[in-house]
Design a protein around this motif. Structure first.
Motif, mmCIF file in Angstrom:
data_model
loop_
_atom_site.group_PDB
_atom_site.id
_atom_site.type_symbol
_atom_site.label_atom_id
_atom_site.label_comp_id
_atom_site.label_asym_id
_atom_site.label_seq_id
_atom_site.Cartn_x
_atom_site.Cartn_y
_atom_site.Cartn_z
ATOM 1 N N VAL A 37 36.799 53.681 47.477
ATOM 2 C CA VAL A 37 37.150 52.411 46.852
ATOM 3 C C VAL A 37 38.570 52.444 46.279
ATOM 4 O O VAL A 37 39.291 51.460 46.332
ATOM 5 C CB VAL A 37 36.099 52.046 45.776
ATOM 6 N N ARG A 38 38.949 53.615 45.760
ATOM 7 C CA ARG A 38 40.331 53.797 45.302
ATOM 8 C C ARG A 38 40.910 55.047 45.945
ATOM 9 O O ARG A 38 40.182 55.841 46.535
ATOM 10 C CB ARG A 38 40.364 53.905 43.767
ATOM 11 N N TYR A 146 41.033 42.893 47.590
ATOM 12 C CA TYR A 146 41.397 44.277 47.287
ATOM 13 C C TYR A 146 40.412 45.290 47.842
ATOM 14 O O TYR A 146 40.661 46.492 47.803
ATOM 15 C CB TYR A 146 41.479 44.476 45.754
ATOM 16 N N GLN A 184 25.527 46.139 46.746
ATOM 17 C CA GLN A 184 26.952 45.865 46.509
ATOM 18 C C GLN A 184 27.099 44.517 45.844
ATOM 19 O O GLN A 184 27.970 44.289 45.026
ATOM 20 C CB GLN A 184 27.745 45.899 47.816
ATOM 21 N N SER A 221 25.499 45.857 41.466
ATOM 22 C CA SER A 221 26.303 44.980 40.645
ATOM 23 C C SER A 221 26.080 43.533 41.069
ATOM 24 O O SER A 221 26.156 43.258 42.262
ATOM 25 C CB SER A 221 27.776 45.257 40.910
ATOM 26 N N PRO A 248 31.074 41.716 36.617
ATOM 27 C CA PRO A 248 32.478 42.018 36.920
ATOM 28 C C PRO A 248 33.387 40.799 36.769
ATOM 29 O O PRO A 248 33.128 39.747 37.340
ATOM 30 C CB PRO A 248 32.430 42.494 38.374
ATOM 31 N N GLN A 250 37.072 41.223 36.860
ATOM 32 C CA GLN A 250 38.227 41.610 37.707
ATOM 33 C C GLN A 250 39.566 41.142 37.134
ATOM 34 O O GLN A 250 40.482 41.923 37.023
ATOM 35 C CB GLN A 250 38.074 41.157 39.180
ATOM 36 N N ARG A 262 37.839 35.737 44.598
ATOM 37 C CA ARG A 262 36.593 35.989 43.884
ATOM 38 C C ARG A 262 35.689 34.752 43.843
ATOM 39 O O ARG A 262 34.538 34.827 43.403
ATOM 40 C CB ARG A 262 36.897 36.450 42.451
ATOM 41 N N ASP A 288 33.763 44.942 35.085
ATOM 42 C CA ASP A 288 34.790 45.697 35.818
ATOM 43 C C ASP A 288 36.067 44.872 35.763
ATOM 44 O O ASP A 288 36.019 43.646 35.980
ATOM 45 C CB ASP A 288 34.446 45.817 37.315
ATOM 46 N N ILE A 290 40.303 44.937 37.021
ATOM 47 C CA ILE A 290 41.402 45.585 37.750
ATOM 48 C C ILE A 290 42.719 45.113 37.146
ATOM 49 O O ILE A 290 42.910 43.912 36.949
ATOM 50 C CB ILE A 290 41.374 45.187 39.242
ATOM 51 N N PHE A 319 40.163 49.574 35.955
ATOM 52 C CA PHE A 319 40.764 50.240 37.107
ATOM 53 C C PHE A 319 42.204 49.791 37.313
ATOM 54 O O PHE A 319 42.531 48.622 37.109
ATOM 55 C CB PHE A 319 40.006 49.893 38.392
ATOM 56 N N ILE A 320 43.020 50.727 37.763
ATOM 57 C CA ILE A 320 44.356 50.382 38.240
ATOM 58 C C ILE A 320 44.204 49.962 39.690
ATOM 59 O O ILE A 320 43.539 50.655 40.475
ATOM 60 C CB ILE A 320 45.283 51.611 38.129
ATOM 61 N N SER A 322 44.433 49.754 43.414
ATOM 62 C CA SER A 322 44.782 50.802 44.372
ATOM 63 C C SER A 322 44.780 50.182 45.770
ATOM 64 O O SER A 322 43.738 49.715 46.236
ATOM 65 C CB SER A 322 43.723 51.911 44.242
ATOM 66 N N ARG A 324 44.248 49.566 49.454
ATOM 67 C CA ARG A 324 43.431 50.229 50.457
ATOM 68 C C ARG A 324 43.824 49.733 51.832
ATOM 69 O O ARG A 324 43.840 48.518 52.077
ATOM 70 C CB ARG A 324 41.918 49.978 50.221
HETATM 71 N N1 SAM Z 1 30.159 44.961 44.460
HETATM 72 C C1 SAM Z 1 30.527 45.163 43.145
HETATM 73 C C2 SAM Z 1 31.268 43.949 42.613
HETATM 74 O O1 SAM Z 1 31.637 43.071 43.316
HETATM 75 O O2 SAM Z 1 31.463 43.923 41.419
HETATM 76 C C3 SAM Z 1 31.295 46.429 42.908
HETATM 77 C C4 SAM Z 1 31.942 47.086 44.060
HETATM 78 S S1 SAM Z 1 33.308 48.104 43.765
HETATM 79 C C5 SAM Z 1 32.752 49.514 44.566
HETATM 80 C C6 SAM Z 1 33.317 48.527 42.087
HETATM 81 C C7 SAM Z 1 34.555 48.088 41.381
HETATM 82 O O3 SAM Z 1 35.662 48.820 41.849
HETATM 83 C C8 SAM Z 1 34.933 46.639 41.580
HETATM 84 O O4 SAM Z 1 34.215 45.775 40.761
HETATM 85 C C9 SAM Z 1 36.401 46.652 41.272
HETATM 86 O O5 SAM Z 1 36.643 46.402 39.906
HETATM 87 C C10 SAM Z 1 36.831 48.068 41.596
HETATM 88 N N2 SAM Z 1 37.656 48.101 42.808
HETATM 89 C C11 SAM Z 1 37.315 47.774 44.062
HETATM 90 N N3 SAM Z 1 38.369 47.912 44.887
HETATM 91 C C12 SAM Z 1 39.413 48.321 44.137
HETATM 92 C C13 SAM Z 1 40.788 48.627 44.405
HETATM 93 N N4 SAM Z 1 41.287 48.505 45.626
HETATM 94 N N5 SAM Z 1 41.571 49.020 43.369
HETATM 95 C C14 SAM Z 1 41.072 49.141 42.129
HETATM 96 N N6 SAM Z 1 39.787 48.861 41.816
HETATM 97 C C15 SAM Z 1 38.970 48.449 42.803
#
Ligand code: SAM
Ligand code: SF4
Length: 427
Positions: A37-38, A146, A184, A221, A248, A250, A262, A288, A290, A319-320, A322, A324
């Motif tokens: 994910v990151r 993201y 997810q 989540s 979440p 974001q 979103r 969550d 970002i 989270f910072i 990242s 992908r």
């Molecule tokens: N499906 C869940 C949702 O939508 O909330 C969570 C999935 S994700 C694996 C978990 C969290 O990782 C996300 O809610 C987001 O805040 C963070 N995340 C996902 N992609 C990211 C990225 N490219 N950079 C930073 N944080 C990221």
């Protein structure tokens, strides 16, 4: 989800007659379950595989397997990037691990497993005896700009309700008191089962609530867009469903939320928070967030801080951003410089921790129902357990793991509570 997959991987290996080695150095088979994910976990894996490669040069019999989302994302290149890897498998193919790693720990080289399966019916090695994960869906149909998850875990597929309830019933007879439903996008569960089966997530919560012996139900989540009235009503009305929701956010900026795809804006999110709090007294909210999504300005970030101050979350994963490879956002202009992202994260963490500490301090003097997990990790004279709001409590008492007890809260930090057992609430 990865923790749950790891329990299944462990269970599968045990069913092949392989036991857990006392240390990495003594293992005949090394299995890495990965997240992508990151970027940070990718870097960590590279270091672990470096060590595994060095060991393999000394002991060519060593089997190295890489599972999970990184393996899936790199399926074309993994054996080229890491020649020390013998077996790689995506998150949907844990059930076939036994076909690739034999009972004596042998493995053919260069195998990539791609079957899609729920991990539900596999043997499982649960880390906690009284709590269990239950997977209700896999994949995700959202297109958050993201996120790599849809690319590596595929489109959403709901598990049949009968199968889920059967697993929950089985867990309850095995002594499990607490389940966490996993997906997810957990609250969009059931949509793909229509029209054959007209159901939705609220109905699933009610069915699990009906299983005797299950005292606590959590889920993660959920997506704010799928928090419809029947789900809110089920959370409010089912005794076993905990007053705790991970929601979440974001970003607090509607402009950034739109760029993230979103599908809600700040106003809609805040209205949902009000609705949830009105329906569910004592609700604990987690989130969550970002920071540093491409194009995020100081003003956008200030709006995130505003929402955090307004909602006052009980907990937050921060989270910072990242980038992908292959996601929409990675190709956007205006990537935010690393130092700006780090500075914003620091400011955000300061606010979320202060608020969590204030909220936890408000619990001092209250009585909390605690599910006992075992001894405290920091002080062996104390017990450790969790409240319905999912906070860890270290407390003086004599209850056994798996019991639900009443604990008087006497102290707090931003992440834990301290207290003393009063009565046994239930066996
Ligand atoms: N499906 C869940 C949702 O939508 O909330 C969570 C999935 S994700 C694996 C978990 C969290 O990782 C996300 O809610 C987001 O805040 C963070 N995340 C996902 N992609 C990211 C990225 N490219 N950079 C930073 N944080 C990221
Ligand atoms: Fe990723 Fe969650 Fe968005 Fe799906 S809903 S794309 S898993 S962040």
């Amino acid at each position: 989800m990865n923790a749950h997959d790891s329990e299944r991987i462990k269970g599968m290996l045990e069913s092949l007659g392989l036991g857990e080695a006392p240390s990495q150095e003594e293992a005949d088979v090394l299995v890495f379950n990965t997240c992508t994910v990151r970027e940070k976990p990718d870097t960590k894996l590279a270091a672990y595989l470096g060590d595994a490669g060095a060991r393999k040069r000394q002991d060519p019999e060593l089997v190295v397997a890489v599972g999970g989302c990184y393996a899936e994302a790199q399926r074309e290149r993994i054996f080229e990037l890491y020649p020390q890897v013998d077996v790689a498998f995506g998150p949907g193919s844990i059930p076939h691990l036994g076909d690739w790693i034999g009972a004596n720990g042998e493995a053919p080289r260069g195998r990539f497993g791609t079957h899609e399966h729920f991990a539900g019916d596999l043997p499982m090695h649960r880390e906690r005896r009284y709590s269990a994960w239950v997977q209700v869906s896999m994949g995700c149909n959202s297109k958050c700009a993201y996120c790599i998850v849809p690319a590596v875990r595929g489109r959403e597929q709901s598990r049949r309700p009968g199968e889920i309830v059967a697993e929950v019933t089985h867990l309850a007879t095995d002594g499990v008191k607490e389940i966490t439903l996993l997906g997810q996008n957990v609250n969009s569960w059931g949509r793909d089962l229509r029209p054959e089966l007209d159901t939705e997530f609220g109905e699933l919560l009610r069915a699990c609530d009906g299983v005797e012996g299950i005292e606590r139900i959590r889920f993660t989540s959920p997506h704010p867009k799928d928090f419809r009235d029947p789900v809110i009503a089920a959370v409010a009305e089912c005794d076993a469903v905990c007053e705790q929701i991970h929601l979440p956010l974001q970003s607090g900026s509607s402009r950034i939320l739109k760029a993230m795809r979103r599908t809600y804006d700040r106003g809609r999110y805040l209205a949902l928070v009000d609705k949830l709090r009105a329906a569910i007294p004592g609700l604990a909210l987690g989130t969550d967030i970002i920071v540093g999504f491409p194009g995020e300005t100081e003003d956008d970030f200030a709006q995130t801080l505003e929402v955090v101050e307004e909602v006052r979350y009980d907990s937050a994963f921060t989270f910072i951003y990242s980038p992908r490879h292959g996601t929409e956002a990675a190709a956007l202009p205006d990537q935010v410089p690393e130092d700006v992202k780090h500075a914003r994260l620091e400011r955000l963490v300061e606010v979320t921790q202060r608020i969590a500490a204030e909220k936890n301090a408000q619990r001092v003097g209250s009585m909390e129902e605690v599910l006992v997990e075992g001894r405290s990790r920091t002080d062996a004279t104390l017990l450790r357990g969790r409240t319905r709001s999912n906070l860890t409590v270290n407390f003086a008492g004599d209850a056994a793991p798996g019991q639900l007890v009443a604990v008087l809260i006497e102290g707090s930090t931003s992440t834990t509570l301290r207290g003393a057992q009063r009565t046994a609430v239930a066996a």
